[in-house]
Design a protein around this motif. Structure first.
Motif, PDB file in Angstrom:
ATOM      1  N   THR A  36     -66.332 -12.879 -10.187  1.00 31.23           N
ATOM      2  CA  THR A  36     -66.678 -11.471 -10.376  1.00 31.23           C
ATOM      3  C   THR A  36     -65.933 -10.547  -9.415  1.00 31.23           C
ATOM      4  N   SER A  37     -65.015 -11.104  -8.631  1.00 31.66           N
ATOM      5  CA  SER A  37     -64.225 -10.308  -7.694  1.00 31.66           C
ATOM      6  C   SER A  37     -62.789 -10.808  -7.729  1.00 31.66           C
ATOM      7  N   LEU A  42     -59.576 -17.142  -4.860  1.00 24.30           N
ATOM      8  CA  LEU A  42     -60.692 -17.684  -5.633  1.00 24.30           C
ATOM      9  C   LEU A  42     -60.421 -17.723  -7.137  1.00 24.30           C
ATOM     10  N   ASP A  43     -59.153 -17.539  -7.523  1.00 25.56           N
ATOM     11  CA  ASP A  43     -58.822 -17.551  -8.951  1.00 25.56           C
ATOM     12  C   ASP A  43     -58.612 -18.966  -9.490  1.00 25.56           C
ATOM     13  N   VAL A  44     -58.786 -19.967  -8.629  1.00 22.86           N
ATOM     14  CA  VAL A  44     -58.719 -21.376  -9.024  1.00 22.86           C
ATOM     15  C   VAL A  44     -59.842 -22.107  -8.313  1.00 22.86           C
ATOM     16  N   VAL A  45     -60.460 -23.062  -9.005  1.00 24.35           N
ATOM     17  CA  VAL A  45     -61.423 -23.957  -8.350  1.00 24.35           C
ATOM     18  C   VAL A  45     -61.010 -25.379  -8.702  1.00 24.35           C
ATOM     19  N   HIS A  46     -61.106 -26.260  -7.697  1.00 17.78           N
ATOM     20  CA  HIS A  46     -60.710 -27.642  -7.948  1.00 17.78           C
ATOM     21  C   HIS A  46     -61.536 -28.602  -7.095  1.00 17.78           C
ATOM     22  N   SER A  47     -61.561 -29.854  -7.540  1.00  8.45           N
ATOM     23  CA  SER A  47     -62.200 -30.928  -6.788  1.00  8.45           C
ATOM     24  C   SER A  47     -61.482 -32.223  -7.102  1.00  8.45           C
ATOM     25  N   ASP A  48     -60.859 -32.808  -6.091  1.00  6.43           N
ATOM     26  CA  ASP A  48     -60.226 -34.106  -6.275  1.00  6.43           C
ATOM     27  C   ASP A  48     -61.289 -35.171  -6.540  1.00  6.43           C
ATOM     28  N   ALA A  49     -62.395 -35.102  -5.815  1.00  9.90           N
ATOM     29  CA  ALA A  49     -63.448 -36.105  -5.941  1.00  9.90           C
ATOM     30  C   ALA A  49     -64.096 -36.098  -7.329  1.00  9.90           C
ATOM     31  N   LEU A  56     -59.743 -19.469 -12.904  1.00  9.98           N
ATOM     32  CA  LEU A  56     -60.930 -18.634 -13.084  1.00  9.98           C
ATOM     33  C   LEU A  56     -60.508 -17.193 -13.352  1.00  9.98           C
ATOM     34  N   PRO A  57     -60.252 -16.853 -14.624  1.00  9.03           N
ATOM     35  CA  PRO A  57     -59.942 -15.464 -14.956  1.00  9.03           C
ATOM     36  C   PRO A  57     -61.139 -14.565 -14.598  1.00  9.03           C
ATOM     37  N   LEU A  58     -60.853 -13.358 -14.198  1.00  2.29           N
ATOM     38  CA  LEU A  58     -61.898 -12.421 -13.780  1.00  2.29           C
ATOM     39  C   LEU A  58     -62.904 -12.185 -14.901  1.00  2.29           C
ATOM     40  N   ASP A  59     -64.191 -12.329 -14.571  1.00  3.53           N
ATOM     41  CA  ASP A  59     -65.312 -12.051 -15.479  1.00  3.53           C
ATOM     42  C   ASP A  59     -65.308 -12.906 -16.754  1.00  3.53           C
ATOM     43  N   GLN A  60     -64.696 -14.082 -16.703  1.00  2.00           N
ATOM     44  CA  GLN A  60     -64.696 -14.990 -17.857  1.00  2.00           C
ATOM     45  C   GLN A  60     -65.239 -16.348 -17.414  1.00  2.00           C
TER      46      GLN A  60
END
Length: 90
Positions: A36-37, A42-49, A56-60
């Motif tokens: 939301t900002s 913060l436009d990507v989120v990841h987890s190797d585990a 992460l497109p804004l507001d989607q």
């Protein structure tokens, strides 16, 4: 949360809310991230585990499936690993 599926909404704004997500082992789970900002990395989120990476497109809202076959604590973070959260599977 039902007995058949766990779903958790995570707001992405200067970090992750909630920062810690608790899930039951053996019950299929999904996390839905909504950024939301337009702040920083913060436009990507990841987890190797947990074996996921998503933009992460804004507001989607973006949904990822979380494996829950093993108990433990698993981190996820932004593209630059500056902000992080945790999935706890019990």
């Amino acid at each position: 949360m039902s007995e058949n599926k766990q779903t958790v909404n995570v707001t992405v704004k200067g970090g992750y809310q909630p920062q810690v997500v608790e899930l039951k082992r053996g019950v299929p789970a999904e996390l839905t991230f909504t950024r939301t900002s337009d702040q920083g990395c913060l436009d990507v989120v990841h987890s190797d585990a947990l074996k996921f990476k998503t933009d992460l497109p804004l507001d989607q809202p973006q949904t990822v499936t979380i494996p829950t076959d093993q108990a433990g604590e698993f981190e996820f973070s932004c593209g630059m690993d500056m902000f992080s959260g945790k999935v706890v599977i019990k």
